[in-house]
Design a protein around this motif. Structure first.
Motif, PDB file in Angstrom:
ATOM      1  N   PHE A   1       0.777  -1.140   0.064  1.00 24.36           N
ATOM      2  CA  PHE A   1      -0.099  -0.044  -0.041  1.00 24.36           C
ATOM      3  C   PHE A   1       0.864   1.391   0.069  1.00 24.36           C
ATOM      4  CE2 PHE A   1      -2.167   3.258   2.223  1.00 24.36           C
ATOM      5  CZ  PHE A   1      -3.384   3.425   1.667  1.00 24.36           C
ATOM      6  N   LEU A   2       1.933   1.300   0.773  1.00 25.41           N
ATOM      7  CA  LEU A   2       2.821   2.483   0.862  1.00 25.41           C
ATOM      8  C   LEU A   2       3.666   2.405  -0.471  1.00 25.41           C
ATOM      9  CD1 LEU A   2       4.565   2.390   4.194  1.00 25.41           C
ATOM     10  CD2 LEU A   2       2.344   3.472   3.845  1.00 25.41           C
ATOM     11  N   HIS A   3       4.062   1.411  -0.973  1.00 24.64           N
ATOM     12  CA  HIS A   3       4.842   1.615  -2.185  1.00 24.64           C
ATOM     13  C   HIS A   3       3.909   2.125  -3.495  1.00 24.64           C
ATOM     14  CE1 HIS A   3       7.996   0.628  -4.917  1.00 24.64           C
ATOM     15  NE2 HIS A   3       7.081  -0.250  -5.621  1.00 24.64           N
ATOM     16  N   GLN A   4       2.662   1.291  -3.639  1.00 25.54           N
ATOM     17  CA  GLN A   4       1.941   1.658  -4.625  1.00 25.54           C
ATOM     18  C   GLN A   4       1.458   3.184  -4.750  1.00 25.54           C
ATOM     19  OE1 GLN A   4      -0.589  -1.361  -3.783  1.00 25.54           O
ATOM     20  NE2 GLN A   4      -2.166  -0.175  -3.100  1.00 25.54           N
ATOM     21  N   ASN A   5       1.200   3.621  -3.466  1.00 25.36           N
ATOM     22  CA  ASN A   5       0.887   5.148  -3.411  1.00 25.36           C
ATOM     23  C   ASN A   5       1.949   6.010  -3.184  1.00 25.36           C
ATOM     24  OD1 ASN A   5      -2.117   5.372  -2.909  1.00 25.36           O
ATOM     25  ND2 ASN A   5      -1.537   3.599  -1.769  1.00 25.36           N
TER      26      ASN A   5
ATOM     27  N   ASP B   1       6.590   5.881   0.433  1.00 26.28           N
ATOM     28  CA  ASP B   1       7.915   5.644   1.327  1.00 26.28           C
ATOM     29  C   ASP B   1       8.725   6.729   1.351  1.00 26.28           C
ATOM     30  OD1 ASP B   1       7.541   2.562   1.751  1.00 26.28           O
ATOM     31  OD2 ASP B   1       7.235   2.744  -0.603  1.00 26.28           O
ATOM     32  N   GLU B   2       9.053   7.393   0.499  1.00 26.22           N
ATOM     33  CA  GLU B   2      10.051   8.533   0.519  1.00 26.22           C
ATOM     34  C   GLU B   2       9.403   9.695   0.959  1.00 26.22           C
ATOM     35  OE1 GLU B   2      12.659  11.317  -2.742  1.00 26.22           O
ATOM     36  OE2 GLU B   2      11.930   9.290  -3.344  1.00 26.22           O
ATOM     37  N   PRO B   3       8.191  10.245   0.868  1.00 23.54           N
ATOM     38  CA  PRO B   3       7.619  11.377   1.685  1.00 23.54           C
ATOM     39  C   PRO B   3       7.747  10.889   3.264  1.00 23.54           C
ATOM     40  CG  PRO B   3       6.254  10.900  -0.244  1.00 23.54           C
ATOM     41  CD  PRO B   3       7.246   9.885  -0.286  1.00 23.54           C
ATOM     42  N   ILE B   4       7.501   9.884   3.712  1.00 17.95           N
ATOM     43  CA  ILE B   4       7.358   9.488   4.969  1.00 17.95           C
ATOM     44  C   ILE B   4       8.834   9.525   5.490  1.00 17.95           C
ATOM     45  CG2 ILE B   4       7.083   7.552   6.609  1.00 17.95           C
ATOM     46  CD1 ILE B   4       4.817   6.936   4.982  1.00 17.95           C
ATOM     47  N   ALA B   5       9.628   9.061   4.792  1.00 15.43           N
ATOM     48  CA  ALA B   5      11.196   9.242   5.188  1.00 15.43           C
ATOM     49  C   ALA B   5      11.625  10.391   5.540  1.00 15.43           C
ATOM     50  CB  ALA B   5      12.124   8.375   4.350  1.00 15.43           C
ATOM     51  N   GLU B   6      11.329  11.364   4.655  1.00 16.64           N
ATOM     52  CA  GLU B   6      11.634  12.583   4.687  1.00 16.64           C
ATOM     53  C   GLU B   6      10.994  13.642   5.768  1.00 16.64           C
ATOM     54  OE1 GLU B   6      10.259  14.473   0.927  1.00 16.64           O
ATOM     55  OE2 GLU B   6      11.675  13.455  -0.504  1.00 16.64           O
TER      56      GLU B   6
ATOM     57  N   THR C   1       4.863  16.160  12.235  1.00 18.80           N
ATOM     58  CA  THR C   1       5.433  15.276  11.487  1.00 18.80           C
ATOM     59  C   THR C   1       4.372  14.061  11.555  1.00 18.80           C
ATOM     60  OG1 THR C   1       7.808  15.757  12.228  1.00 18.80           O
ATOM     61  CG2 THR C   1       7.173  13.215  11.409  1.00 18.80           C
ATOM     62  N   GLY C   2       3.870  13.652  12.773  1.00 18.82           N
ATOM     63  CA  GLY C   2       2.628  12.682  12.912  1.00 18.82           C
ATOM     64  C   GLY C   2       1.424  12.898  11.997  1.00 18.82           C
ATOM     65  N   ALA C   3       1.031  14.164  12.085  1.00 18.38           N
ATOM     66  CA  ALA C   3      -0.136  14.368  11.374  1.00 18.38           C
ATOM     67  C   ALA C   3       0.066  14.404   9.961  1.00 18.38           C
ATOM     68  CB  ALA C   3      -0.684  15.777  11.647  1.00 18.38           C
TER      69      ALA C   3
ATOM     70  N   HIS D   1      11.503   3.093  12.102  1.00 16.08           N
ATOM     71  CA  HIS D   1      10.339   3.342  11.864  1.00 16.08           C
ATOM     72  C   HIS D   1       9.742   2.442  10.624  1.00 16.08           C
ATOM     73  CE1 HIS D   1       9.652   6.544  14.789  1.00 16.08           C
ATOM     74  NE2 HIS D   1      10.722   7.070  14.302  1.00 16.08           N
ATOM     75  N   GLN D   2      10.518   2.507   9.753  1.00 20.92           N
ATOM     76  CA  GLN D   2      10.001   2.074   8.500  1.00 20.92           C
ATOM     77  C   GLN D   2      10.550   0.543   8.431  1.00 20.92           C
ATOM     78  OE1 GLN D   2      11.428   5.542   6.038  1.00 20.92           O
ATOM     79  NE2 GLN D   2       9.655   5.009   5.099  1.00 20.92           N
ATOM     80  N   GLN D   3      10.905  -0.170   9.228  1.00 20.62           N
ATOM     81  CA  GLN D   3      11.244  -1.461   9.641  1.00 20.62           C
ATOM     82  C   GLN D   3       9.932  -2.220  10.153  1.00 20.62           C
ATOM     83  OE1 GLN D   3      14.878  -2.623  10.923  1.00 20.62           O
ATOM     84  NE2 GLN D   3      16.287  -1.924   9.394  1.00 20.62           N
ATOM     85  N   VAL D   4       8.953  -1.377  10.610  1.00 22.17           N
ATOM     86  CA  VAL D   4       7.919  -1.810  11.510  1.00 22.17           C
ATOM     87  C   VAL D   4       6.678  -1.673  10.277  1.00 22.17           C
ATOM     88  CG1 VAL D   4       6.254  -1.552  13.323  1.00 22.17           C
ATOM     89  CG2 VAL D   4       8.867  -1.185  13.487  1.00 22.17           C
ATOM     90  N   ALA D   5       5.988  -2.912  10.119  1.00 22.16           N
ATOM     91  CA  ALA D   5       4.769  -2.814   9.312  1.00 22.16           C
ATOM     92  C   ALA D   5       3.443  -2.992  10.120  1.00 22.16           C
ATOM     93  CB  ALA D   5       4.984  -3.877   8.311  1.00 22.16           C
ATOM     94  N   LEU D   6       2.330  -3.099   9.519  1.00 26.23           N
ATOM     95  CA  LEU D   6       1.091  -2.941  10.230  1.00 26.23           C
ATOM     96  C   LEU D   6       0.281  -4.108   9.763  1.00 26.23           C
ATOM     97  CD1 LEU D   6      -0.092  -1.066  12.500  1.00 26.23           C
ATOM     98  CD2 LEU D   6      -1.990  -0.984  10.981  1.00 26.23           C
ATOM     99  N   SER D   7      -0.424  -5.103  10.251  1.00 23.30           N
ATOM    100  CA  SER D   7      -1.210  -5.991   9.795  1.00 23.30           C
ATOM    101  C   SER D   7      -2.530  -5.407  10.422  1.00 23.30           C
ATOM    102  CB  SER D   7      -1.212  -7.367  10.277  1.00 23.30           C
ATOM    103  OG  SER D   7      -2.050  -8.235  10.395  1.00 23.30           O
ATOM    104  N   VAL D   8      -3.712  -5.662  10.194  1.00 25.29           N
ATOM    105  CA  VAL D   8      -5.050  -5.366  10.506  1.00 25.29           C
ATOM    106  C   VAL D   8      -5.709  -6.584  10.720  1.00 25.29           C
ATOM    107  CG1 VAL D   8      -7.264  -3.998  10.272  1.00 25.29           C
ATOM    108  CG2 VAL D   8      -5.176  -3.265   9.323  1.00 25.29           C
TER     109      VAL D   8
END
Length: 820
Positions: free
Chosen positions: A62-66, A69-74, A89-91, A187-194
């Motif tokens: 989901f992050l990749h196709q949208n 990744d880069e905007p979050i890292a920035e 940052t969080g918002a 941060h970006q090594q943690v993923a989320l399942s629902v």
């Protein structure tokens, strides 16, 4: 797509029955644990609502196709350099994720799985709980409890999809960002399942731990509960009911080892909202979620609900047995959530406990106030420390800049959003909440003492007011006026020497007794039940037996309020005394716990509710109707039988057969016979079911006729204060004669030596309870030389006392061996 729920509908979906704890990388800790319980513990009778989980890979895709990744890292890099605030940052990251879109394949996988779940349960558009499950969550050393969002009462495919996206966004709540930084997770090594789980229409719900969260005592299950959905407990918006069960006796046939039942105020409850749900087809920002206040509604509870406990005894024991099964299966202390509907009990979550279970140090830190002042508030204590500072009331958890370091945070309630601010506080005080809320868990993890559920902190305390917050007295935390002096004591448990003479502890209040479970002692040498009666029961027992004699309407109303759940008022006394004594006995089981029956003087009994209608006005209560003489006297005999019934319940129903009964201030052997007869009438007969009965040795007649007392009792416990008073003829409370009041006086010592000698001739044990052995090395040496069997000390004196006893034993060994 297959309709078999035992197999994944697609690589994006996992059904709970196919998951194990080894699947954390694929579905996160929460979902993996739910799958583990369903697949491995269902056969044992543990009920867990079914459901499915989205894969962590779906989140990454989901992050990749949208292209996120880069905007979050920035934005995270800007936070690290200080060029952006945490809140901004969080918002910004949550906004990016909320505006993203699922592919048709992803959307179909999730909606198909939801439809299959509806088909399994035989209903359309079923209500589900949609919960976040991070891949670094629910590990033994990091809980991430409450860091991401959950959404309740979600119905329909569109609602499920939208809730899943908002769960994705919640991986970057302010509190989650800070927690990962603290725990060292990239941060970006943690993923989320629902997780999408069948929603239980909870009549009641709560939290459960398989250890005592305040001190790590491993032999109990702690349960809290409130009406409605469990979120009110997690959020800290109610003070829940609290229950405790002693684990080692759960499997013993016929035993019901419930050792605490503490009602909470439960002033509100969260229930499902009814009617049409909001439209989820349009985009919503995380700051304007459609679910937060639409899927559920919070209502005031009825008077009956506030007065009633949410669980029956059978339900308490069932949950406790489940907790033991789960702890054994996982191999570590557990933090669990439960719910109850019309069909019974369910477990809806389980994770490792990550605070007390991780403590490995062999050092016990004791806090003690050196002075006192006006008591302002009381509540449930979190932690066992003391904090001082100025009050700072604040309502916005994001306004961290306004909060001064080292202040006492005062607010209506705290939740995980407050973590960044809580780090700056010296202590925390809230109006609502219980010891198992997320706020309490986080406070323990931060090692910040907190007092929750005070009810009136925000009204009572004023901005800038200097206060002292004390959690050092057990389960009840206290807030005092002003900055009070206190001291800390570090006890190296490994350094406490072993002694041949049994060193025991004195205990009075059940609330704080588990603080001392790690001390290497031989049991409890003195438990005074009058402390339980005065602080927890509060009513004169004769006022419960003969309420018609209580003529003051206000007193009758107060008694009625306390006993409102009891059709037969004397049962109130029996139950609460049994619970208090049982909890104290549990702290040392199976080691002996000596319980002294009530030793109030008549003036002290008058201080209980209704006491003025049953007590004499004596000129010298110290030498009046007290101890054994009261137990067979017409004024109190019926009440003493209630005390005996409470001991029977604690020993036989609850299973604490390590309780030894002790009779205080027994003047004559004839009096001893009368007391033993009354006890037997009440079901407490010496010798039956292994019951031992001791007598206090505190009157010269106990020594002079020691041989006769030894034929009636199994042991003696020397009460050095009363014995000194009566041997020397000195009022123990006299300030003028204080220099003469000394248990080391030769006359007193000869009495002690005599009773030890005679008691041993008749096979009776002899102990002593008091500070003299730890305060005076020569007195400890005298007792050891006399061959005393046990010395009982206040818990904070055990280390020093053991040193004195060990030294005395060494000297005795050298002297008896003939060495210089």
């Amino acid at each position: 797509m297959t309709s078999d729920p035992q197999r994944p509908a697609s690589p994006m979906i996992y059904w709970y029955p196919q998951l194990r704890t080894t699947d954390i990388p694929s579905v996160g800790g929460k979902n993996a644990s739910l799958g583990e319980m369903i697949s491995q513990l269902k056969a044992a009778g543990i009920r867990v609502p079914t459901g499915f989980a989205t894969s962590a890979q779906l989140f990454r895709d989901f992050l990749h196709q949208n292209q996120l990744d880069e905007p979050i890292a920035e934005r995270l890099a800007a936070l690290d350099t200080g060029s952006a605030t945490l809140a901004d940052t969080g918002a910004a990251i949550r906004q990016l994720i909320a505006q993203g879109s699922f592919t048709d394949t992803q959307q179909n996988a999730m909606t198909d799985a939801y439809q299959q779940l509806c088909d399994q349960l035989g209903r359309s558009n079923i209500s589900v709980a949609v919960r976040s499950s991070a891949t670094a969550e629910d590990l033994p050393d990091a809980s991430f409890a409450g860091q991401q969002e959950s959404y309740l009462n979600i119905r329909g495919q569109a609602q499920v999809l939208h809730a899943c996206k908002l769960c994705f966004a919640s991986l970057y709540t302010d509190r989650a960002i800070v927690y990962r930084q603290e725990k060292g997770f990239a941060h970006q090594q943690v993923a989320l399942s629902v997780g999408v789980q069948q929603m239980i229409e909870s009549q009641a719900a709560g939290v459960m731990f398989s250890l005592d969260t305040e001190n790590g005592f491993p032999d109990v299950v702690m349960i809290s509960g409130a009406w409605g959905l469990g979120e009110t407990i997690v959020q800290g918006s109610v003070t829940p009911d609290r229950f405790m069960v002693y684990k080692p006796l759960l499997e013993k046939a016929g035993i019901r080892p419930i050792i605490e039942k503490q009602p909470g105020n439960k002033q509100q409850k969260m229930v499902y909202a009814t009617g049409d749900l909001p439209d989820a087809s349009s985009d919503h920002t995380p700051e304007k979620l459609p679910f937060t206040d639409k899927q559920t509604v919070t209502l005031p509870t009825t008077e009956q609900e506030r007065c009633s406990l949410v669980l029956s005894d059978d339900e308490i024991l069932q949950l406790a047995r489940w907790a033991v099964m789960i702890e054994r299966h996982y191999g570590c202390p557990m933090d669990m959530e439960w719910a109850k509907d019309a069909q019974g009990l369910y477990l809806v979550q389980a994770r490792p406990e990550t605070v007390e279970s991780q403590k490995k140090q062999a050092v016990l830190v004791n806090y003690r106030l050196k002075e006192t002042s006006t008591l302002l508030l009381e509540g449930a204590s979190v932690g066992s420390a003391i904090a001082t500072g100025p009050v700072f009331q604040i309502n916005d958890p994001h306004n961290t800049e306004a909060f001064p370091d080292g202040a006492i945070l005062v607010t209506e309630r705290t939740d995980p959003d407050w973590v960044p601010l809580m780090r700056k506080a010296a202590g925390i005080i809230t109006d609502t909440g219980g010891p198992t809320s997320h706020a309490a868990i986080v406070s323990r993890e931060l090692k910040v003492p907190a007092i929750v559920g005070t009810e009136h902190a925000t009204q009572t305390l004023t901005q800038g007011q200097a206060v002292t917050l004390s959690c050092a007295g057990g389960a009840v935390g206290k807030v005092y006026e002003g900055i009070l002096k206190y001291e800390t004591q570090q006890v190296d448990l490994d350094a406490i020497p072993h002694t041949r003479t049994a060193v025991m502890i004195n205990a009075a209040m059940p609330d704080g007794v588990f603080r001392w479970w790690q001390l290497p002692v031989a049991g409890i040498g003195l438990t005074r039940i009058e402390f339980i009666i005065s602080s927890q029961i509060r009513v004169h027992p004769m006022a419960l037996i003969h309420p018609e004699k209580v003529t003051d309407p206000s007193v009758r109303q107060s008694i009625s309020d306390l006993t409102r759940n009891y059709a037969h008022q004397p049962d109130y006394f029996v139950d609460f005394l049994a619970l208090g004594v049982g909890k104290i006995a549990a702290s040392q089981y199976p080691k002996p716990v000596i319980v002294r029956m009530s030793d109030f003087k008549s003036n002290e009994y008058r201080g209980l509710l209704g006491g003025e209608f049953f007590e004499l006005n004596e000129e010298n209560p110290m030498l009046g109707l007290r101890g054994a003489s009261r137990y067979y006297h017409p004024l109190y005999r019926e009440a003493f039988k209630l005390e005996c019934q409470a001991i029977v319940k604690a020993r036989q129903t609850m299973g604490f057969d390590n309780i030894i009964v002790m009779i205080p201030f027994c003047r004559t052997t004839g009096e001893a016979d009368k007391v033993l007869d009354v006890m037997a009438e009440a079901g407490l007969k010496r010798g039956e079911n292994g019951l031992q009965v001791y007598v206090m040795c505190e009157i010269p007649s106990n020594v002079i006729l020691a041989d006769r007392f030894a034929q009636r009792f199994d042991g003696f416990s020397i009460g050095s204060n009363d014995l000194t008073q009566l041997v020397l003829g000195i009022d123990r409370d006299s300030a003028e004669l204080k220099p003469l009041f000394d248990a080391r006086d030769d006359a007193v010592k000869e009495m002690i030596a005599e009773v030890i000698t005679v008691a041993h001739q008749y096979g009776c044990k002899v102990g002593i309870c008091g500070q003299a052995p730890s305060d005076h090395p020569e007195f400890a040496e005298f007792l050891v030389n006399c061959g005393i069997d046990s010395i009982s000390l206040n818990p904070d004196s055990v280390a020093k006392g053991c040193e004195q006893v060990a030294l005395a034993e060494l000297k005795f060994q050298i002297n008896t061996a003939g060495y210089e």
